[in-house]
Structure formats: structure tokens, C-alpha cells
Design a protein around this motif. Structure first.
Motif, PDB file in Angstrom:
ATOM      1  N   ARG A   3       0.820  -1.203   0.000  1.00  0.00           N
ATOM      2  CA  ARG A   3       0.000   0.000   0.000  1.00  0.00           C
ATOM      3  C   ARG A   3       0.852   1.250   0.000  1.00  0.00           C
ATOM      4  NH1 ARG A   3      -4.816  -1.904   4.229  1.00  0.00           N
ATOM      5  NH2 ARG A   3      -5.737  -3.452   2.813  1.00  0.00           N
ATOM      6  N   GLN A   4       2.020   1.205   0.613  1.00  0.00           N
ATOM      7  CA  GLN A   4       2.939   2.328   0.533  1.00  0.00           C
ATOM      8  C   GLN A   4       3.358   2.563  -0.911  1.00  0.00           C
ATOM      9  OE1 GLN A   4       6.161   1.446   3.236  1.00  0.00           O
ATOM     10  NE2 GLN A   4       5.084   2.278   5.014  1.00  0.00           N
ATOM     11  N   GLU A   5       3.680   1.486  -1.617  1.00  0.00           N
ATOM     12  CA  GLU A   5       4.060   1.603  -3.032  1.00  0.00           C
ATOM     13  C   GLU A   5       2.899   2.157  -3.853  1.00  0.00           C
ATOM     14  OE1 GLU A   5       5.494  -2.104  -4.481  1.00  0.00           O
ATOM     15  OE2 GLU A   5       7.134  -2.252  -3.035  1.00  0.00           O
ATOM     16  N   GLN A   6       1.696   1.681  -3.565  1.00  0.00           N
ATOM     17  CA  GLN A   6       0.524   2.157  -4.282  1.00  0.00           C
ATOM     18  C   GLN A   6       0.306   3.653  -4.066  1.00  0.00           C
ATOM     19  OE1 GLN A   6      -3.113   0.291  -2.994  1.00  0.00           O
ATOM     20  NE2 GLN A   6      -4.409   1.611  -4.251  1.00  0.00           N
ATOM     21  N   ALA A   7       0.424   4.079  -2.814  1.00  0.00           N
ATOM     22  CA  ALA A   7       0.232   5.500  -2.510  1.00  0.00           C
ATOM     23  C   ALA A   7       1.267   6.361  -3.218  1.00  0.00           C
ATOM     24  CB  ALA A   7       0.290   5.720  -0.999  1.00  0.00           C
TER      25      ALA A   7
END
Length: 359
Positions: A43-47
């Protein structure tokens, strides 16, 4: 909106954070998405992929430690975290937006409202479905007297999900505040109270239908409002045939509307607010429009079609921005959310004990 944009910290980047809050914050004039809080590497990568300039934090404490660098915190985290995180944010001096339900009980919601008042801070609840296209259309019809005196309000938020998806939303642990009563029920109860005012009696049926499910997945709530209107509210994950979203019966006419507001589907597909036609139903397909009339079924051509007003989720964060900058009204107060929680708590008692509950 003039001046430096208000810096927003978003806690949680699951469905609520990534699909609803982040795009709405990022496209609201006067706001900037400063920080996303999630400990999940994917989710960090997605954000970061979706918002290259966003800062990342692995936990809320890291965010609150630099409260002076922020102007607003948005909580899109699991339900059970709403009260402790909202409390921490307010004590750190930060205005807060909390996804619904704000809390598991009305008492907790009122305690949070009192804390926000004591600190002189905004505390708002994300009830985005006050800005659904069908709800906006119905409010206009009622305000203009098109239905006469409303006698009965039927609202359905139904899905066909025969296999449980798991996760905290379907957990049977009361601490998780899961199940449809508190999930979709938060929406349909809030809409009923906005339209027709306080309820005096609540009756409910809550059932676990699906094998392996732990929390209620097929729930019905009947409200008697102080003004005499009766609301019949259905939320279900087990509806093999979907009923009308709204069926509203009045002394002069009735209004029937099928289908869901298109904004959630657009957000899930990556369409962003501000694009041409945002929130509008397909103008070439008036079959999506509700119908108003008397004495006939809309399914056999009765009544006249009513063009659906565009949905407007962006209006919520625009109102939050105006409240923070200019002292404009809070679009959804914690005390309004507490009133809805009074109903949900009564519904839970009613379903458990098989009785109607007076408020």
C-alpha cells in the motif's frame, strides 16, 4: 479558495483510504494530500505511485509527532481504531475527519464531540452518501412537495456476495464493529434521519445467512419517526435479486429509483472527480432515472421519469475546507453521527431480543 493549501494526513490506505478519501482530498481546491499512514509495503508503493509527492508514515504516532506540520487528519482506518485515533488527533491539536461509523456507541461519539468542542477543533464524519445522486434527487422532490406528505420511505442497499470475503468487516468479534448493520446500515439510517428527523421507535432483524460468515449479512431496520413517517431500511450481501434503491410513498405520489450512484464505481476504476460528467448518470439512458407517479408500477411504464441530479462526493471535502478556512458549517457533525448510532444500537438490541425499542 486562496492561500496555502491545508495539509492533510490520511491514516489508512485500504478501500476507504485509497478509493474514496485520497482521490477526493487530492482533487479538492484548498487541500493537499501531505502524508499517508500505512505499514503495508504494497500500500505504501501504491500511494507513492498514485501521489508521487506524498510523504509516508508507518504508524499514527509518527504522524501525530509532527502535528504542527499538518492542518487536518483523516481516519480511514478499521472501525475499532476510530475512537482512540480521533482522541489522539484531537489531543494533538488537529481537526479530524472520521470515516463512518465514528464509533461503536453513541456515548463514545458524544464524548469525542465534547473533546472537539473543548479543544475548539473540527470533528466531522464522512457520510458521503448524503451526496449520492438518488438521495440529492429525492431531497429535491420532497422539498418541492412533489410527493405530498411522505408516509413511507423504503431504502435498500443490497448486494449479491454469496461467498464471504473475510477480514475485519465480516468478523463476529464485537470489538471490530463489523457487520452490515454498522457498515451499510450507517448510510441508510443517516439518510433516513436527514430526510425525516429523529426516530422514536426501532425494530430490526439481523441474520447471518452465508456459511462461514460471522457477522450479520442480511439486516432489516424499521423506524418510526417523530413526525409519523415510517422508514423501512434493508441492507444485505445475500440479495440474489436487487430491489429498488428507493421506494418513497406519499399522499400525492410515489418515487421509485433503481441502481446505485455511479461515483463509487468511477473511483474504483480510477476516474477522478472533476472529470467531465462526474457523478452523472448516462443522459442517453433514461431507464436509470427514477419515476414519479401514482396508481401504476414504474416497471410497466407508470409515472414520469425524473432526471437524476449528479452525485457530488467532492462537496463533502469542499465543505470541510470551508469550515476550516472560513468557519462555515461542519457538513456532518459527530452529534449527528451519535444520533444515528442511537438507532443502530437500538436495532442491535431489537434484533437480539426480538422486540421493538423505544428511543
Amino acid at each position: 479558495m486562496t492561500g496555502t493549501p491545508l495539509r492533510v494526513g490520511l491514516v489508512g490506505y485500504g478501500l476507504a483510504g485509497s478509493v474514496f478519501h485520497a482521490p477526493l482530498i487530492a482533487t479538492t481546491e484548498g487541500l493537499t494530500l501531505d502524508t499517508v499512514v500505512t505499514s503495508n509495503p504494497q500500500r505504501q508503493e501504491q500511494a507513492r505511485a498514485e501521489f508521487p509527492d506524498v510523504r509516508l508514515a508507518s504508524g499514527p504516532d509518527e504522524l501525530f509527532a509532527r502535528a504542527g506540520e499538518l492542518d487536518l487528519v483523516v481516519l480511514a482506518s478499521p472501525n475499532k481504531t476510530h475512537v482512540p485515533l480521533a482522541t489522539a488527533a484531537l489531543k494533538a491539536g488537529l481537526p479530524v475527519v472520521v470515516d463512518k461509523p465514528i464509533a461503536g456507541t453513541a456515548a463514545e461519539a458524544r464524548d469525542l464531540a465534547a473533546l472537539a468542542d473543548e479543544r475548539g477543533l473540527l470533528l466531522s464524519v464522512f457520510q458521503n452518501r448524503r451526496w449520492d445522486n438518488d438521495f440529492l434527487t429525492l431531497r429535491r422532490l420532497i422539498a418541492e412537495g412533489e410527493l405530498g406528505d411522505v408516509w413511507r420511505f423504503e431504502s435498500r442497499f443490497e448486494r449479491w456476495r454469496p461467498q464471504p470475503k473475510g477480514g475485519w468487516r465480516e468478523s463476529g468479534d464485537p470489538a471490530e464493529i463489523g457487520g452490515l448493520l454498522y457498515d451499510l446500515g450507517s448510510h441508510v439510517v443517516d439518510q433516513a434521519l436527514v430526510l425525516f428527523g429523529p426516530a422514536t421507535q426501532v425494530y430490526a432483524e439481523a441474520v447471518v445467512r452465508r456459511a462461514g460468515a460471522e457477522a450479520d449479512d442480511d439486516t432489516f431496520i424499521a423506524l418510526t419517526h417523530a413526525n409519523g413517517v415510517r422508514s423501512h431500511l434493508h441492507v444485505s450481501a445475500t440479495a440474489a435479486q436487487l430491489g429498488p434503491r428507493f421506494r418513497v410513498l406519499g399522499s400525492q405520489a410515489g418515487y421509485v429509483k433503481y441502481g446505485l450512484d455511479p461515483q463509487e464505481a468511477a473511483l474504483r476504476e480510477g476516474t477522478r472527480p472533476g472529470t467531465e460528467g462526474w457523478g452523472a448518470e448516462n443522459a442517453e439512458n433514461d431507464a436509470l432515472w427514477g419515476r414519479i407517479g401514482s396508481g401504476e408500477s414504474p416497471l410497466t411504464g407508470g409515472g414520469r421519469p425524473v432526471p437524476t441530479l449528479p452525485g457530488d462526493y467532492p462537496a463533502y471535502y469542499a465543505a470541510v475546507t470551508a469550515a476550516l478556512r472560513d468557519g462555515a458549517p461542519n457538513p456532518v457533525t459527530a452529534r449527528e453521527a451519535a444520533d444515528a448510532l442511537d438507532v443502530l444500537e437500538a436495532a442491535r438490541r431489537s434484533a437480539r431480543d426480538g422486540v421493538a425499542v423505544r428511543l
